[in-house]
Design an enzyme around this catalytic site. Structure first.
Site, PDB file in Angstrom:
ATOM      1  N   ARG A 236      -7.864 -10.127   5.136  1.00 24.30           N
ATOM      2  CA  ARG A 236      -9.079  -9.519   4.444  1.00 24.30           C
ATOM      3  C   ARG A 236      -9.266  -8.047   4.887  1.00 24.30           C
ATOM      4  O   ARG A 236      -8.680  -7.621   6.055  1.00 24.30           O
ATOM      5  CB  ARG A 236     -10.320 -10.340   5.042  1.00 24.30           C
ATOM      6  CG  ARG A 236     -10.495 -11.720   4.435  1.00 24.30           C
ATOM      7  CD  ARG A 236     -10.939 -11.579   3.088  1.00 24.30           C
ATOM      8  NE  ARG A 236     -10.874 -12.853   2.110  1.00 24.30           N
ATOM      9  CZ  ARG A 236     -10.064 -13.626   1.612  1.00 24.30           C
ATOM     10  NH1 ARG A 236      -8.730 -12.877   1.500  1.00 24.30           N
ATOM     11  NH2 ARG A 236     -10.082 -14.592   1.204  1.00 24.30           N
ATOM     12  N   GLU A 265     -13.335  -3.874  -1.977  1.00 26.15           N
ATOM     13  CA  GLU A 265     -12.997  -4.016  -3.050  1.00 26.15           C
ATOM     14  C   GLU A 265     -13.837  -3.791  -4.203  1.00 26.15           C
ATOM     15  O   GLU A 265     -14.808  -4.472  -4.103  1.00 26.15           O
ATOM     16  CB  GLU A 265     -11.998  -5.280  -3.068  1.00 26.15           C
ATOM     17  CG  GLU A 265     -10.851  -5.337  -2.221  1.00 26.15           C
ATOM     18  CD  GLU A 265     -10.194  -6.702  -1.897  1.00 26.15           C
ATOM     19  OE1 GLU A 265     -10.402  -7.378  -2.916  1.00 26.15           O
ATOM     20  OE2 GLU A 265      -9.597  -6.864  -0.817  1.00 26.15           O
ATOM     21  N   HIS A 283      -5.208  -7.027  -4.535  1.00 22.04           N
ATOM     22  CA  HIS A 283      -5.636  -8.200  -3.956  1.00 22.04           C
ATOM     23  C   HIS A 283      -4.967  -9.305  -5.124  1.00 22.04           C
ATOM     24  O   HIS A 283      -5.665 -10.159  -5.475  1.00 22.04           O
ATOM     25  CB  HIS A 283      -7.091  -8.558  -3.992  1.00 22.04           C
ATOM     26  CG  HIS A 283      -7.396  -9.796  -3.003  1.00 22.04           C
ATOM     27  ND1 HIS A 283      -8.712  -9.852  -2.359  1.00 22.04           N
ATOM     28  CD2 HIS A 283      -6.634 -10.577  -2.710  1.00 22.04           C
ATOM     29  CE1 HIS A 283      -8.683 -10.862  -1.701  1.00 22.04           C
ATOM     30  NE2 HIS A 283      -7.620 -11.362  -1.836  1.00 22.04           N
TER      31      HIS A 283
END
Lengths: 319, 313
Positions: A236, A265, A283
């Site tokens: 993460r 993000e 991602h």
């Protein structure tokens, strides 16, 4: 699907698809053969629904739970559950499942892909060729050998173990840090990430994001990793102090980075766009059809188990 | 040994140039205004050639150098050297096997992953500043895919070993079946291509293997198949490759070599299912140095009447 036929009752259990507006749950048509679905907290069904599927990193907060008084199960669609208020779920007696090992291979593949790309400059060299510079400029700058590199895995869970297995075949050595030493594992263990960094050429971040692991990769660790060191993050964004990482990269105090996740993000620090020793990915570690198939199977299996009062397949367990 | 003339065919890493300069009298062919004249002018004294994968000694050059004793190549590929002529004239040939095996195999896997997982394209996308939350693109998993290798030599075996760590079933084509391996053998490249999902070219370039990957093979590999070339450009029929990719008959390609380096077909620049590298299979500091040490070491050994380190002929 039998809603128009008055003679057949719909026995499908009710499930909420909990998602941010821009998030879609892939392969949703599989689910409707087993479950009756709705997707708004404002729906009258919200008061009676007992299970929800959480799409991607859509947050499940105390406020969310307040809208769902009958909820007994949160089914995550990822391995990470940092977007779910686990303490609040526990307090309310709500079980939580994640996707277990379903995506570990895909994420491990991706971590290795990022490592190969950063060290051998694959994306940077591809840009070089596509810009038409090869005939003019001749040789492209040399990359780094992979064999013999000391890999430090931060979090030797399912994903970390798959990463280790792959990199050993490239002639790398592996060491790790985890909350606890794993007695059945032969790789050297370091009790803290700083010591792991001192003894590693590449750090691969694969652990879960919790209060304890927030910014586990900080200035101290990056300094210990050093000018020739590399970092790969498939966990993460918040596992890494992004501001510090950007400074280190811009000033050449670290060898390079491969990043699939970021603190905020989809915002990515623009200073990184100009760097050739960084590989940036939006991602995507689990974005393969195989992953989504596996996700669906786990989600459906957990829901079916729940609705027939059987043990859940992949309940979230703090290690 | 400073009096021994060594003809260096092309610029190489400065470490190698320095090490050769220290030991020999190096004649730099690429600095000559007229190459064939340069060779004529020095033909009485040139006793060795230092070349690389792209620059070797053909029959004409060998004939023009009556005192040539040894050709030392900064490469493992020797398709640019007329080996038959060298054998005929008793000229030794050395190359750089083993020190670059892992490097090239690493890059082959790197190419596979970059193509399957669309790394370069994703990186471009992020750098464009256009990433929106929730956007995702489906790419393809590598673990478990069947990998077919053309040429199960040192490099082919190293690629197989790495792919096995991803649980990939391995199959191969070779001139002859290898009795000691557990991998599945196919007696033709066409059959191999029909039975794998990722096809890797890892053999040496000879008259027989030129265009070993042709239109038929690419069609057999198919719209979901991926072709990886870390061998030599002429292994693949390049114009056919371009049309197969543009027309979608081939799923994707990762290329480190091309028929006319450094020229790369521009039609490939716009394709997202292709990764294009500028012949960097051995391009790490450590490997290039090890290769250079072999080039120098072989020449030193020859001129001190010691056994050659890595002779081919």
């Amino acid at each position: 699907m039998a809603t128009e036929d008055n003679e057949v009752e719909d026995h499908r259990p009710l499930v909420l698809i909990h998602h941010l507006p821009s998030f879609k749950l892939p392969l949703q048509d599989r689910l409707i053969t087993h479950f009756r679905l709705f997707d708004s907290l404002a729906s009258p069904d919200a008061s009676s629904v007992r299970a929800l599927i959480c799409v991607g990193t859509t947050p499940v907060t105390a406020d969310t739970l307040d809208h769902l008084p009958s909820l007994r199960l949160v089914v995550g669609s990822s391995a990470g559950l940092d977007h779910v208020d686990l303490a609040e779920c526990r307090r309310r007696g709500i079980a939580v499942t994640n996707t277990g090992d379903a995506n570990s291979e895909n994420v491990a593949d991706y971590a290795v892909a990022l490592l190969l790309d950063v060290l051998r400059r694959v994306s940077a060299a591809d840009r070089f060729v596509r810009s038409g510079l090869w005939p003019q400029m001749g040789e492209y700058p040399l990359g780094c050998k992979i064999g013999g590199k000391r890999i430090g895995i931060v979090g030797l869970g399912s994903i970390g173990s798959e990463v280790a297995k792959r990199l050993v075949a490239f002639g790398c050595t592996v060491a790790y840090n985890s909350r606890n030493k794993k007695p059945s594992v032969l790789y050297p263990y370091y009790a803290n990430v700083h010591d792991l960094a001192v003894n590693s050429d590449v750090l691969i971040v694969c652990c879960a994001l919790t209060n304890e692991t927030h910014h586990i990769i900080n200035k101290d660790v990056l300094t210990a990793l050093g000018r020739e060191g590399f970092i790969i993050n498939v966990g993460r964004g918040a596992l890494v102090d992004e501001k510090e990482l950007v400074q280190f990269l811009v000033q050449g105090e670290i060898g390079g980075a491969g990043l699939d996740v970021f603190e905020n993000e989809p915002n990515v620090p623009k200073e990184l766009f100009a760097l050739d020793n960084v590989v940036l990915s939006p991602h995507l570690a689990i974005s393969t059809p195989e992953s989504f198939e596996a996700l669906n199977e786990v989600i459906i299996a957990n829901l079916k188990a729940f609705f027939s009062s059987k043990p859940l397949l992949s309940p979230f367990q703090q290690e | 040994m400073e009096s021994i003339d060594v003809l260096m065919l092309c610029p190489m890493i400065s470490y190698l140039e320095q090490e050769l300069d220290r030991r020999f009298n190096v004649l730099k062919l690429w600095t000559a205004p007229e190459k064939s004249q340069f060779i004529k002018d020095h033909s009485a004294t040139i006793r060795a050639i230092a070349g690389d994968g792209g620059h070797g000694a053909d029959a004409e050059m060998i004939e023009a150098l009556p005192r040539l004793e040894i050709v030392s190549s900064f490469s493992v590929g020797v398709d640019k050297i007329d080996l038959e002529k060298c054998r005929e004239k008793g000229i030794r040939v050395t190359y750089t096997p083993d020190v670059l095996t892992d490097e090239v195999a690493d890059l082959a896997i790197g190419l596979i992953m970059a193509v399957l997982r669309r790394l370069c394209e994703s990186d471009r996308y992020v750098r464009s500043g256009k990433w929106k939350k929730g956007d995702f693109k489906l790419t393809t998993k590598f673990t478990g895919k069947t990998v077919g290798i053309i040429g199960l030599g040192r490099i082919g075996m190293a690629i197989a070993k790495r792919a096995e760590a991803f649980n990939c079933p391995i199959c191969y084509y070779s001139r002859t079946e290898k009795p000691d391996t557990k991998y599945k053998y196919y007696p033709s490249v066409l059959e191999l291509a029909s039975n794998c999902e990722i096809l890797v070219v890892a053999c040496s370039l000879t008259a027989e293997t030129r265009h070993i990957v042709n239109r038929e093979v690419m069609n057999a590999l198919g719209p979901k198949g991926v072709l990886i070339n870390i061998g030599r450009g002429p292994h693949i029929d390049e114009p056919e490759l371009v049309s197969a990719l543009v027309e979608g008959r081939l799923g994707g390609a990762g290329l480190d070599v091309y028929e006319h380096e450094p020229e790369v077909p521009e039609e490939l620049f716009g394709l997202e299912n292709v990764v294009l590298l500028p012949h960097v299979g051995t391009a790490t500091v450590e490997t290039r140095k090890a290769m250079a040490d072999l080039v120098v070491g072989n020449l030193e050994a020859h001129f001190s009447n010691k056994p050659l380190l890595t002779p081919l002929v």
